[in-house]
Design an enzyme around this catalytic site. Structure first.
Site, PDB file in Angstrom:
ATOM      1  N   ASP A 181       0.847  -1.186   0.000  1.00  0.00           N
ATOM      2  CA  ASP A 181       0.000   0.000   0.000  1.00  0.00           C
ATOM      3  C   ASP A 181       0.885   1.239   0.000  1.00  0.00           C
ATOM      4  OD1 ASP A 181      -2.382   1.436   0.094  1.00  0.00           O
ATOM      5  OD2 ASP A 181      -2.526   1.373   2.275  1.00  0.00           O
ATOM      6  N   GLU A 231      -6.940   5.102  -8.482  1.00  0.00           N
ATOM      7  CA  GLU A 231      -8.182   5.688  -7.985  1.00  0.00           C
ATOM      8  C   GLU A 231      -8.756   6.763  -8.903  1.00  0.00           C
ATOM      9  OE1 GLU A 231      -9.935   6.937  -3.618  1.00  0.00           O
ATOM     10  OE2 GLU A 231      -8.124   5.767  -3.893  1.00  0.00           O
ATOM     11  N   LYS A 281     -10.070   2.034  -8.547  1.00  0.00           N
ATOM     12  CA  LYS A 281     -10.545   2.277  -7.179  1.00  0.00           C
ATOM     13  C   LYS A 281     -11.636   3.350  -7.189  1.00  0.00           C
ATOM     14  CE  LYS A 281      -7.900   2.302  -3.462  1.00  0.00           C
ATOM     15  NZ  LYS A 281      -6.779   2.646  -2.543  1.00  0.00           N
ATOM     16  N   THR A 287     -13.356   1.164  -2.426  1.00  0.00           N
ATOM     17  CA  THR A 287     -12.578   1.611  -1.278  1.00  0.00           C
ATOM     18  C   THR A 287     -13.433   2.442  -0.332  1.00  0.00           C
ATOM     19  OG1 THR A 287     -10.495   2.687  -0.675  1.00  0.00           O
ATOM     20  CG2 THR A 287     -11.741   3.680  -2.471  1.00  0.00           C
ATOM     21  N   PHE A 300     -11.652  -0.736   5.578  1.00  0.00           N
ATOM     22  CA  PHE A 300     -10.592   0.043   6.223  1.00  0.00           C
ATOM     23  C   PHE A 300     -10.511  -0.242   7.712  1.00  0.00           C
ATOM     24  CE2 PHE A 300      -9.372   3.866   3.368  1.00  0.00           C
ATOM     25  CZ  PHE A 300      -9.308   3.044   2.263  1.00  0.00           C
TER      26      PHE A 300
END
Length: 317
Positions: free
Chosen positions: A16, A89, A125, A149, A171
């Protein structure tokens, strides 16, 4: 054997980060990025030339187009280092606009294809709003795979499963943050660790729902604050982990046992869930943590996107 090697036996390890030079040493399968990680990377001396070159090459073009090219440039560098996929994203300002999200996602894919990247190696994303999930449904039908996400609740995961999205990213750390803040002085760190961590419990509930009802969507725990959250989710389909925590896993030889397995949830008596738009919005509204963290997450990604745009404009001057 290190904990990182042990984890790899039953979970796909994902890096990440936007700092792709850190990636190779940990040998992840995939990698994920977001506007905050890219912003952090381009402020490092080693990546400033990449930002400058991308902006200069596209001088005079719309800022959103230059932004997508920068994201794809980072993605291509990452794909040279990992054998699997990279997540890129869509602008978080489009989180409540289905059509604009689909259009932007298709452009990102076209930019990757122009660089010779097969679309199977890219996950788009998108924030797990109702509009984002609907955009993902349409993209998946067109063969463009998605990573939903900013996921904080089971209702978001259920809707993503219905939309047949490729992967979701619940998350862990941000859920933990919210409950810890709410508890204040009464928070008991030891009692709320490991399997009792609220972020861990959330991912386990999503994992159990998907495996119990045969939903193919992959579960990728994200946003970790400590090793205990990671080890408590060993066995999850994927875990995306920041380089500092990857380093801690690589340095530790403490025992690591599998915590999640598909066969372990088959006997669970779980309700079959389904959401239409009204039901989804109500369920999300009923979850104060998920409502607040989703809104906060979108705002934070937008703020970092604006900072990144400002750096791009300065580089173009």
């Amino acid at each position: 054997m290190s904990q990182l090697d042990a984890l790899r036996q039953f979970t796909t390890v994902v890096a990440d980060t936007g700092d792709f030079r850190q990636i190779a040493q940990y040998l992840p399968q995939d990698a994920t990025t977001n506007p905050s990680l890219i912003l952090k990377a381009v402020q490092m001396p080693e990546y400033a030339p990449l930002l400058k070159a991308t902006v200069v090459q596209r001088r005079g073009r719309p800022l959103d187009e230059v932004m997508d090219r920068l994201l794809v440039r980072f993605g291509c560098e990452i794909l040279a280092l990992v054998p699997g996929r990279v997540s890129t994203e869509v602008d978080a300002r489009l989180s409540f606009d289905t059509e604009a999200t689909v259009t932007r996602a298709e452009r990102i894919i076209e930019l990757y294809q122009a660089e010779g990247v097969d679309i199977s190696r890219v996950l788009i994303k998108i924030a797990a709003t109702w509009e984002g999930i609907e955009a993902a449904r349409r993209l998946e039908q067109r063969g463009i795979h998605t990573n939903l996400t900013l996921m904080f609740s089971l209702c978001q995961a259920v809707a993503c499963g219905q939309a047949k999205v490729q992967l979701v990213s619940p998350f862990v750390g941000r859920i933990y943050d919210w409950y810890k803040k709410q508890a204040g002085a009464s928070w008991d760190e030891a009692a709320m660790a490991g399997a009792n961590d609220p972020g861990v419990r959330s991912v386990r509930a999503i994992y159990a729902h998907y495996k119990r009802f045969g939903i193919a969507t992959e579960v990728m725990g994200a946003s970790f604050r400590n090793l205990g959250q990671i080890t408590a989710l060993a066995g999850c389909d994927l875990l995306t982990i920041a380089p500092d925590l990857l380093g801690q896993l690589a340095a530790s030889e403490a025992p690591l046992e599998r915590a999640l397995a598909p066969e372990a949830v088959q006997a669970l008596d779980l309700p079959a869930l389904h959401y239409d738009e009204a039901g989804f919005r109500f369920a999300l509204n009923e979850d104060a943590m998920a409502t607040e963290k989703l809104a906060e997450g979108i705002r934070a990604f937008v703020a970092d996107t604006l900072k990144l745009e400002s750096l791009m404009q300065k580089a173009a001057a």
